[in-house]
Design an enzyme around this catalytic site. Structure first.
Site, short mmCIF file in Angstrom:
data_model
loop_
_atom_site.label_atom_id
_atom_site.label_comp_id
_atom_site.label_asym_id
_atom_site.label_seq_id
_atom_site.Cartn_x
_atom_site.Cartn_y
_atom_site.Cartn_z
N ASP A 178 0.85 -1.20 0.00
CA ASP A 178 0.00 0.00 0.00
C ASP A 178 0.88 1.25 0.00
OD1 ASP A 178 -2.38 -1.32 0.24
OD2 ASP A 178 -2.99 -0.32 2.07
N TYR A 224 1.99 4.70 1.77
CA TYR A 224 1.94 5.17 3.15
C TYR A 224 0.66 5.98 3.35
CZ TYR A 224 6.98 4.10 3.31
OH TYR A 224 8.21 3.49 3.26
N PHE A 282 7.76 2.45 -0.86
CA PHE A 282 8.77 2.63 0.20
C PHE A 282 9.34 4.05 0.26
CE2 PHE A 282 9.03 -1.99 -0.65
CZ PHE A 282 8.66 -2.46 0.60
N HIS A 309 10.46 -9.23 4.53
CA HIS A 309 10.09 -7.82 4.34
C HIS A 309 10.97 -6.94 5.23
CE1 HIS A 309 7.50 -4.21 4.33
NE2 HIS A 309 7.01 -4.70 3.21
#
Length: 221
Positions: free
Chosen positions: A65, A67, A78, A187
């Site tokens: 998703d 942020y 990211f 992750h």
């Protein structure tokens, strides 16, 4: 449907834009942006594509998703705008680069310089409602980004895919591994990283080694 996206991607994805699901998705997104605060800004929804034309894609990083905090999302997975505190996953990405490549920790969390070098920073879902993680999942974005991955897999060769965590690995099921390079790890989120599934993956040096072997310019991470 007229979608404002970089021209090469517009051509590659033209059939996708005409499908019923995409029309429903766009109507949903328009309604959400009119009635709620959503991220990223409307002009940045397709930023990953705008920075990185189809024929320049060398590396693909798959996020989940955008942020959902104020001022964070800029359309690249990211990545955050300049002067925004780095979210925990991004902190761990930069820490791994520090150890892997010996590069100092950067001030800016804006990863557009990566995108300009051929790194497609692709979130599976391209929009989100403020402060509500996952709020735009299951509306059609996942089908669209699956199609993006499929087009790259089918029409390009030698792309390096970085799949971090279970979600990205499942998303990577459409990649033809006989034509492309796939690197997987945990992750970079603290939950995964603190269990030892992220640090030490050396994905950044490994990616550059693969690019070097293919006689392509490496990424200045």
């Amino acid at each position: 449907m007229n979608v404002k996206i970089e021209e090469s991607w517009k051509n590659i994805l033209s059939e996708e834009f005409e499908k019923p699901y995409f029309n429903h998705l766009i109507q949903f997104v328009k309604s959400e942006y009119q009635s709620n605060r959503c991220y990223p800004r409307g002009s940045q929804i397709f930023s990953a594509f705008d920075y990185c034309p189809f024929d320049r894609v060398k590396v693909v990083i798959i996020g989940q998703d955008p942020y959902h905090g104020v001022g964070q999302a800029n359309g690249l997975c990211f990545s955050v705008h300049d002067d925004i505190p780095h979210p925990p996953s991004l902190v761990n990405i930069f820490k791994e680069i520090e150890v892997d490549l010996g590069k100092p920790y950067p001030n800016s969390g804006d990863l557009s310089s990566w995108a300009n070098q051929g790194v497609l920073l692709l979130n599976a879902t391209l929009t989100v409602r403020a402060h509500q993680a996952g709020s735009h999942q299951g509306k059609g974005w996942e089908q669209f980004t699956d199609a993006v991955i499929e087009k790259i897999s089918q029409q390009r060769e030698g792309v390096v895919f970085l799949l971090w965590g279970g979600f990205a690995k499942r998303k990577g099921a459409k990649i033809d591994v006989s034509k492309h390079h796939v690197l997987t790890s945990g992750h970079p989120s603290p939950l995964s990283a603190n269990r030892g599934y992220w640090f030490g993956n050396k994905h950044f040096s490994k990616t550059n080694e693969l690019l070097h072997q293919m006689k392509l310019s490496t990424i200045n991470w």
